[in-house]
Scaffold this active site. Structure first.
Site, PDB file in Angstrom:
ATOM      1  N   TYR A  89       0.853  -1.182   0.000  1.00 41.83           N
ATOM      2  CA  TYR A  89       0.000   0.000   0.000  1.00 41.83           C
ATOM      3  C   TYR A  89       0.892   1.236   0.000  1.00 41.83           C
ATOM      4  CZ  TYR A  89      -3.391   3.485   1.679  1.00 41.83           C
ATOM      5  OH  TYR A  89      -4.194   4.595   1.828  1.00 41.83           O
TER       6      TYR A  89
ATOM      7  N   LYS B 248       4.542   9.378   8.550  1.00 46.81           N
ATOM      8  CA  LYS B 248       4.356   8.832   9.897  1.00 46.81           C
ATOM      9  C   LYS B 248       5.379   9.357  10.918  1.00 46.81           C
ATOM     10  CE  LYS B 248       1.313   5.404   8.121  1.00 46.81           C
ATOM     11  NZ  LYS B 248       1.221   4.385   7.108  1.00 46.81           N
TER      12      LYS B 248
ATOM     13  N   ASP C 193       9.339   2.810  -0.349  1.00 44.45           N
ATOM     14  CA  ASP C 193       8.297   3.469   0.432  1.00 44.45           C
ATOM     15  C   ASP C 193       8.541   3.118   1.897  1.00 44.45           C
ATOM     16  OD1 ASP C 193       6.103   4.353   1.763  1.00 44.45           O
ATOM     17  OD2 ASP C 193       4.615   3.483   0.399  1.00 44.45           O
TER      18      ASP C 193
HETATM   19  C1  LIG Z   1       0.580   4.857   5.676  1.00 42.86           C
HETATM   20  C2  LIG Z   1       1.314   4.558   4.453  1.00 42.86           C
HETATM   21  C3  LIG Z   1       1.213   5.384   3.321  1.00 42.86           C
HETATM   22  C4  LIG Z   1       0.249   6.526   3.226  1.00 42.86           C
HETATM   23  O1  LIG Z   1       0.519   7.539   4.142  1.00 42.86           O
HETATM   24  P1  LIG Z   1      -0.665   8.569   4.507  1.00 42.86           P
HETATM   25  O2  LIG Z   1       0.010   9.554   5.434  1.00 42.86           O
HETATM   26  O3  LIG Z   1      -1.730   7.748   5.166  1.00 42.86           O
HETATM   27  O4  LIG Z   1      -1.119   9.188   3.257  1.00 42.86           O
HETATM   28  C5  LIG Z   1       2.023   5.106   2.238  1.00 42.86           C
HETATM   29  N1  LIG Z   1       2.867   4.072   2.250  1.00 42.86           N
HETATM   30  C6  LIG Z   1       2.987   3.249   3.312  1.00 42.86           C
HETATM   31  C7  LIG Z   1       3.967   2.131   3.276  1.00 42.86           C
HETATM   32  C8  LIG Z   1       2.196   3.455   4.440  1.00 42.86           C
HETATM   33  O5  LIG Z   1       2.286   2.607   5.461  1.00 42.86           O
END
Ligand SMILES: *Cc1c(COP(=O)(O)O)cnc(C)c1O
Length: 429
Positions: free
Chosen positions: A145, A268, A240
């Protein structure tokens, strides 16, 4: 299942004015049934709901709260920043300071651009990879994701997976035509696609350690093949690390694994609980971003001073008192305890863990990708989730999410969790 009248009433009220009653689907308990808890406040390792119950928090706002809630250094930094104004629409030195800290922490990152969410970070990283290479194709992996970016909302994990909407309505086919979805940990599939289309591939985006189909680690062959093929064909490798950055090590999964991607997305933890995302990489690549270069990307609240202050305070604390070994030890203790409890209860299970990220999968099949993750018994997971909730332990409300530890947790907390899990798992005996 215990009743929580205040939360039930609050959910009814919210559902009238907010779609599904929540502002992000992962919060809606779709994967476990029942109504979500409404939170009154949080402190240290705990969440408190509006029915005055306390929970040991294993979601940490889905990743940011590695220091637990209301860490005094973060609270002080935010209070001080707020008194200096909330937003300027002009540069401030806090942005440079946080950028310097990210660059220092992550050797593959020489320059960084701040945005306001992880979604924005991955979306912009994709645009940069395409702008830099002049190519269109992007590879992603099933079950990973990367936020709700149109072009990446194909076979996505997290709540997209829980809710069974791998391809969301509203995403035109044109948006995903240039996205190739491959199987995680599948070297042969990757090599085949590069052989066929390598000179058209702008980049490969991947969670270097997956959190969003539950915790799934990469094999070392797969990581090596990814780096080798992207280099050979001139495609950019995008890690990511929105979830894993500053979580698995100060320098993220890439420090832990010894990898060097071309672009890294963050989010995060770097916002310390405030809305921040970032993407960074080699200066030569990053200088393609406007106004240094031609690739457009902007944001009214990007580099927001209050959010920057929270991020700086969080990274300062993580650097001064690196918690990673201690968190790994707590993770190992929890893993061993849960494994024994599940084995004693005769419940088929897999526990995937790296450091302080973990998932207990209710399946006898080792979980290495999206397909094997889906062999899990999600009904069992839901039952286990509520048994734990009723005992005061707040786990991620989906089988396909990673749980986190925080620095405010002690061995006593872990041991209490194991005792509760042992009781909870007895319902399957
Ligand atoms: C949470 C997450 C996102 C998206 O971040 P948001 O701040 O919710 O838009 C993208 N990539 C990974 C791996 C994530 O865990």
């Amino acid at each position: 299942m215990s009743t929580r009248p205040q939360s039930s009433a609050a959910f009814e009220r919210a559902r009238k004015v907010i779609p599904g009653g929540v502002n992000s689907p992962a919060r809606a308990f779709g994967g476990v049934g029942g109504t979500p808890l409404f939170i009154a406040r949080a402190d240290g390792p705990y969440l408190f709901d509006i029915d005055h119950k306390r929970y040991l928090d294993f979601i940490g706002s889905w990743g940011p709260m590695i220091l637990g809630h209301c860490h005094p250094a973060v609270v002080d930094a935010v209070m001080a920043a707020v008194r200096n104004g909330s937003s300027y629409g002009a540069p401030c030195e806090l942005e440079t300071e946080l950028a310097e800290r990210v660059v220092e922490a992550v050797p593959s990152v020489e320059m960084v651009r701040f945005v306001s969410s992880g979604t924005e970070a991955t979306m912009s990283a994709i645009r940069l990879a395409r702008g830099y290479t002049g190519r269109d194709l992007i590879i992603k992996f099933a079950g990973c994701y990367h936020g709700h970016v149109d072009s990446l909302l194909v076979s996505a994990g997290s709540s997209a997976l829980t809710h069974g909407v791998p391809n969301s309505p509203g995403v035109p086919k044109g948006c995903t035509d240039d996205t190739l979805v491959l199987k995680y940990n599948d070297c042969a599939g990757l090599a085949e696609v590069f052989r066929a289309k390598g000179d058209k591939i702008a980049g490969v985006i991947i969670e270097p350690v997956v959190g969003n189909m539950g915790l799934v680690p990469p094999t070392s062959e797969f990581r090596k093949e990814l780096r080798r093929l992207t280099q050979q064909y001139g495609a950019l490798l995008i890690y990511d690390e929105v979830m894993t950055g500053f979580r698995l090590a100060y320098g993220g999964a890439q420090e832990l694994l010894g990898d060097s991607p071309d672009i890294t997305a963050f989010g995060k933890i770097i916002g310390g609980g405030y809305p921040v995302g970032a993407y960074g990489g080699r200066a030569e690549v990053m200088k393609k971003i406007m106004p240094a270069g031609p690739v457009f990307q902007a944001g009214t609240l990007s580099g927001n001073p209050v959010a920057m202050a929270a991020g700086i305070a969080t990274l300062k604390e993580l650097k001064a008192n690196p918690p990673y070994r201690q968190l790994d030890a707590l993770g190992a203790r929890l893993e061993a305890g849960l494994r024994t409890a599940a084995t004693d209860a005769g419940v088929p299970h897999q526990i995937n863990r790296i450091g302080n990220m973990w998932t207990l999968f209710f399946t006898a099949t080792p979980v290495t990708d999206f397909d094997t993750a889906k062999t899990s018994d999600t009904k069992r997971f839901a039952r286990f989730f509520w048994e734990m909730m009723d005992r005061g332990f707040y786990l991620p409300c989906s089988q396909f999410e990673a749980a986190f530890l925080c620095t405010q947790m002690t061995e006593a907390h872990i041991d209490q969790t194991i005792v509760a899990a042992r009781e909870a798992l007895k319902v399957f005996a």
